[in-house]
Design a protein around this motif. Structure first.
Motif, mmCIF file in Angstrom:
data_model
loop_
_atom_site.group_PDB
_atom_site.id
_atom_site.type_symbol
_atom_site.label_atom_id
_atom_site.label_comp_id
_atom_site.label_asym_id
_atom_site.label_seq_id
_atom_site.Cartn_x
_atom_site.Cartn_y
_atom_site.Cartn_z
ATOM 1 N N GLY A 47 -3.495 -2.389 -7.655
ATOM 2 C CA GLY A 47 -3.197 -0.967 -7.585
ATOM 3 C C GLY A 47 -2.443 -0.467 -8.804
ATOM 4 O O GLY A 47 -2.712 0.629 -9.317
ATOM 5 N N GLU B 273 -4.765 -0.215 -11.743
ATOM 6 C CA GLU B 273 -5.614 0.972 -11.594
ATOM 7 C C GLU B 273 -4.861 2.239 -11.995
ATOM 8 O O GLU B 273 -5.456 3.215 -12.473
ATOM 9 C CB GLU B 273 -6.088 1.083 -10.143
ATOM 10 N N LEU C 128 2.340 1.826 -3.433
ATOM 11 C CA LEU C 128 1.351 2.370 -4.365
ATOM 12 C C LEU C 128 1.110 3.864 -4.137
ATOM 13 O O LEU C 128 0.806 4.604 -5.087
ATOM 14 C CB LEU C 128 0.026 1.608 -4.235
ATOM 15 N N THR D 212 -2.866 -7.043 -3.774
ATOM 16 C CA THR D 212 -2.977 -5.605 -3.530
ATOM 17 C C THR D 212 -2.157 -4.788 -4.514
ATOM 18 O O THR D 212 -2.645 -3.823 -5.131
ATOM 19 C CB THR D 212 -2.535 -5.270 -2.093
ATOM 20 N N ALA E 65 0.835 -1.211 0.000
ATOM 21 C CA ALA E 65 0.000 0.000 0.000
ATOM 22 C C ALA E 65 0.865 1.255 0.000
ATOM 23 O O ALA E 65 0.572 2.240 -0.705
ATOM 24 C CB ALA E 65 -0.937 -0.013 1.202
#
Length: 535
Positions: free
Chosen positions: A406, A409, A375, A402, A372
């Protein structure tokens, strides 16, 4: 006339002081000569901390017992050393403390010199000074002008009453079973009954224990504390400085047995950090790393990396770096193959592994060291500035989605490649399993959800008294699902932060016990009957 036979050259002997007990107290010169040794002569008390610096093929001889099991005198030990050296071998004699303060060892040195064998003496930290230093007791001070006298309790010729008539600091080495009689005779000789006394057993190790008393009370206090081991005893006003100068036994995790359930390669830096806090790390592999079942996917990705298929390579673990590096070496490649490619690392440890490989990462998370966090800092794909829209992601077979989701996206195409497999390791020895379930460990560090599942699977649940520390919320949730209460959570998902958080927990626990007027104990010394349950 036949030519004269050449005399076989003699070997050498090095007498190495191994210090009082802490293996890190060996000198640099000691480590050098141990690395070159053909033969090491060391008893059980020093063997482990010297042999670890030797070659695997070094021969280890016991200087304590003869072939028939009888103890060897200095002459017998010297004969053992001389015989090995005359065979042309490099011999290292390891001695606890410092070689030249032990008369028996000095006799060995003299015998080697008499045999005309080249020898060297490498001094070590003396037990008489090293143990008091680790106990926080200086051997000098405003009232110590009369000096320091070091005595061996086992010497029968000591007139303790005469010793008591003199001033100065006394440092006594040896068994404590005569301490009652010695204290009485020192008082009879003129020492005050209130003279401070400190008795330290297993000095400079994480089992170190110091009993502070007086000449009037030392025998009673040692009996109450059940002290039976040989010790270093300091007698004098300098003992009073221990409250201010004690640094070793006051470490936040002093003496804690901490379970480190990780792969062996990953646990080294964490274990060293734990040792700096006074802990005794016990590494138990719960995860074994193996190559992927089908290597073709990895082969295609490495080829694509060389031919310019990727704009980025993202490394989410040190194992991923290792897997790619091994493939590079198989194909005769090196770090130059990354030229023109941007490289990302999920955190500091992964970045360090890349730098060791010769690759400086272009992107490391500025905040949370996780997928996370990566990203958060990863740039979106821009067709103007990014000639290629593809990312190579080498990772474990059980990794979460994850990062892939990401990146997609953000507009990137991702080649999600299994670089290695993580499988459950074999169960640890029965003794370790019993310690885990029976409360023999003071804490366990969980660095991922898989370490929780695998440890419980191969060894069972940690006992209720064991402090549970987790690297992040996902790992903590898995621990709770397995019926464990999480006591410590790392402020950020890194092993360094996890170890530091456990140390802070230990320091707070220690302060709380002292404030309550209770003795400072380890978690394993308090054993409620029920297991820890998640709330």
């Amino acid at each position: 006339m036949s030519p004269r036979a050449k005399k076989k050259p003699s070997g050498t002997v090095t007498f190495v002081g191994a210090g009082p007990g802490d293996p890190r107290l060996l000198t640099l010169r000691a480590v050098e000569v141990l690395a070159e040794a053909d033969v090491v002569v060391a008893d059980a008390s020093t063997r482990a901390r010297v042999v670890c610096h030797c070659r695997p093929d070094v021969e280890v001889l016991d200087p304590v017992s003869s072939a028939d099991g009888e103890p060897l005198a200095a002459a017998g030990r010297a004969k053992l050393i001389v015989t090995a050296a005359r065979a042309g071998r490099s011999v290292v004699r390891g001695i606890g403390g410092d070689p030249v303060v032990d008369q028996g060892v000095v006799d060995e040195i003299a015998a080697v010199a008499k045999a005309k064998i080249p020898f060297e003496v490498v001094p070590g930290v003396s037990v008489a000074t090293g143990v008091p230093a680790y106990a926080g007791i200086p051997l000098t001070g405003p009232r110590a002008s009369a000096g320091v006298r070091v005595l061996d309790i086992s010497e029968a010729s000591i007139d303790w009453a005469t010793v008591g008539a003199t001033d100065g600091i006394l440092v006594l080495r040896g068994p404590v079973d005569q301490m009652a009689e010695i204290a009485q005779e020192l008082v009879a000789g003129g020492r005050k009954p209130a003279t401070p006394v400190a008795v330290t057993t297993q000095g400079t190790t994480t089992e170190q224990r110091t009993i502070v008393s007086t000449l009037a009370s030392v025998a009673t206090d040692l009996k109450a504390a059940r002290v039976t081991l040989p010790a270093v005893t300091v007698i004098g006003d300098v003992v009073g400085q221990r409250d201010a100068l004690s640094w070793f036994e006051t470490k936040p995790l002093f003496g804690w047995r901490v379970l480190v359930p990780r792969t062996k390669e990953q646990s080294a830096s964490l274990s060293e950090q734990l040792r700096s806090y006074g802990a005794v790390p016990h590494e138990v592999p719960t995860i074994a790393v193996e190559p992927p079942r089908t290597p073709q996917q990895m082969e295609r990705a490495i080829k694509g990396l060389v031919t310019g298929r990727y704009e980025w390579v993202a490394f989410t673990s040190t194992n991923a770096v290792k897997a790619v590096r091994e493939r590079f070496e198989e194909y005769g490649l090196d770090a130059r193959a990354f030229a023109g490619i941007k490289v990302a690392a999920v955190g500091e440890q992964t970045a360090k592994a890349l730098i060791d490989f010769g690759v400086k990462p272009d992107l490391v998370p500025s905040g949370e060291q996780s997928a996370a966090g990566l990203l958060e800092d990863w740039p979106p794909y821009d067709s103007v500035f990014d000639p290629i829209d593809r990312v190579f992601l080498p990772r474990a077979d059980i990794a979460t989605e994850t990062l892939v989701a990401g990146l997609v996206e953000l507009g990137w195409e991702v080649d999600d490649v299994t670089a290695y497999r993580t499988v459950r390791a074999a169960p640890p020895p029965a003794e370790t399993r019993e310690a885990i379930k029976g409360g023999g460990f003071d804490a366990v560090l969980f660095t991922s959800s898989s370490t929780v599942r695998n440890l419980v699977g191969i060894a069972g649940k940690p006992h209720a008294v064991t402090v549970i520390a987790c690297i992040g919320s996902a790992t903590a949730k898995t621990a709770e699902e397995h019926g464990l209460r999480v006591d410590v959570m790392a402020p950020e998902p890194s092993v360094g932060a996890l170890a530091e958080a456990l140390a802070e927990f230990g320091a707070a626990r220690r302060a709380s016990l002292i404030e309550a007027g209770e003795p400072v104990t380890k978690p394993s010394e308090r054993r409620p009957g029920s297991r820890r349950k998640a709330k």
